[in-house]
Scaffold this motif. Structure first.
Motif, PDB file in Angstrom:
ATOM      1  N   LEU A  47       0.826  -1.198   0.000  1.00  0.00           N
ATOM      2  CA  LEU A  47       0.000   0.000   0.000  1.00  0.00           C
ATOM      3  C   LEU A  47       0.865   1.255   0.000  1.00  0.00           C
ATOM      4  O   LEU A  47       0.598   2.205  -0.737  1.00  0.00           O
ATOM      5  CB  LEU A  47      -0.922  -0.007   1.223  1.00  0.00           C
ATOM      6  N   GLU A  51       1.290   3.505  -5.510  1.00  0.00           N
ATOM      7  CA  GLU A  51       0.386   4.658  -5.419  1.00  0.00           C
ATOM      8  C   GLU A  51      -1.029   4.296  -5.871  1.00  0.00           C
ATOM      9  O   GLU A  51      -1.783   5.159  -6.297  1.00  0.00           O
ATOM     10  CB  GLU A  51       0.933   5.794  -6.299  1.00  0.00           C
ATOM     11  N   SER A  53      -4.985   2.408  -5.454  1.00  0.00           N
ATOM     12  CA  SER A  53      -6.129   2.638  -4.581  1.00  0.00           C
ATOM     13  C   SER A  53      -6.006   1.858  -3.271  1.00  0.00           C
ATOM     14  O   SER A  53      -5.634   0.685  -3.244  1.00  0.00           O
ATOM     15  CB  SER A  53      -7.403   2.224  -5.304  1.00  0.00           C
ATOM     16  N   LYS A  54      -6.344   2.517  -2.173  1.00  0.00           N
ATOM     17  CA  LYS A  54      -6.297   1.887  -0.863  1.00  0.00           C
ATOM     18  C   LYS A  54      -7.435   0.885  -0.700  1.00  0.00           C
ATOM     19  O   LYS A  54      -7.307  -0.083   0.033  1.00  0.00           O
ATOM     20  CB  LYS A  54      -6.379   2.945   0.234  1.00  0.00           C
ATOM     21  N   LEU A  58      -7.410  -2.936   0.839  1.00  0.00           N
ATOM     22  CA  LEU A  58      -8.295  -3.250   1.943  1.00  0.00           C
ATOM     23  C   LEU A  58      -9.146  -4.472   1.621  1.00  0.00           C
ATOM     24  O   LEU A  58      -9.284  -5.378   2.449  1.00  0.00           O
ATOM     25  CB  LEU A  58      -9.196  -2.048   2.266  1.00  0.00           C
TER      26      LEU A  58
END
Length: 130
Positions: A47, A51, A53-54, A58
């Motif tokens: 993460l 760079e 998407s978080k 998740l």
């Protein structure tokens, strides 16, 4: 007499097989618990290094935790059923089953009981002094 010896030999082989599987299941549980620690750390590192998407990380993290939890439940349940069948075959009455994570929990429970008993005794002696 020969049949009895054959049955005893078969029973000993069955016990050895069960103990071998139980030890393998203990190793599987240790590996699964290590994965529960390592995999989130890997996703956390990815993460920060990428760079992207978080939310993707998740979701991957949550799915991996569900898969690992399912794996640990499966290993524990299969070991439980194996010991249950062995008790049924040997006509033993609800003998205590071996825990997969070791005897450490029983020792911790016993230490907690002794600490609580000593604390209770100290409280009783302090209340009688007053």
């Amino acid at each position: 007499m020969e049949k009895k010896e054959d049955y005893e030999k078969l029973y000993d082989m069955l016990l050895g097989y069960e103990q071998e599987i139980h030890k393998k299941n203990q190793k599987r549980i240790r590996i699964g618990l290590r994965c529960l620690i390592i995999i989130p750390l890997i996703f956390l590192a990815l993460l920060f290094w990428t760079e992207s998407s978080k939310i993707v990380f998740l979701i991957l993290w949550i799915v991996s935790l569900f898969i690992l939890a399912g794996y640990l439940i499966f290993v524990e349940y299969s070991d439980y059923k194996l010991q249950e069948k062995l008790n049924e075959i040997s006509n033993r009455e609800q003998q205590e089953r071996d825990a997969l994570i070791g005897d450490g929990i029983a020792q911790v429970e016993e230490r907690i009981r002794t600490v609580l008993q000593t604390a209770e005794q100290e409280l009783l002696t302090d209340s009688t002094k007053e």
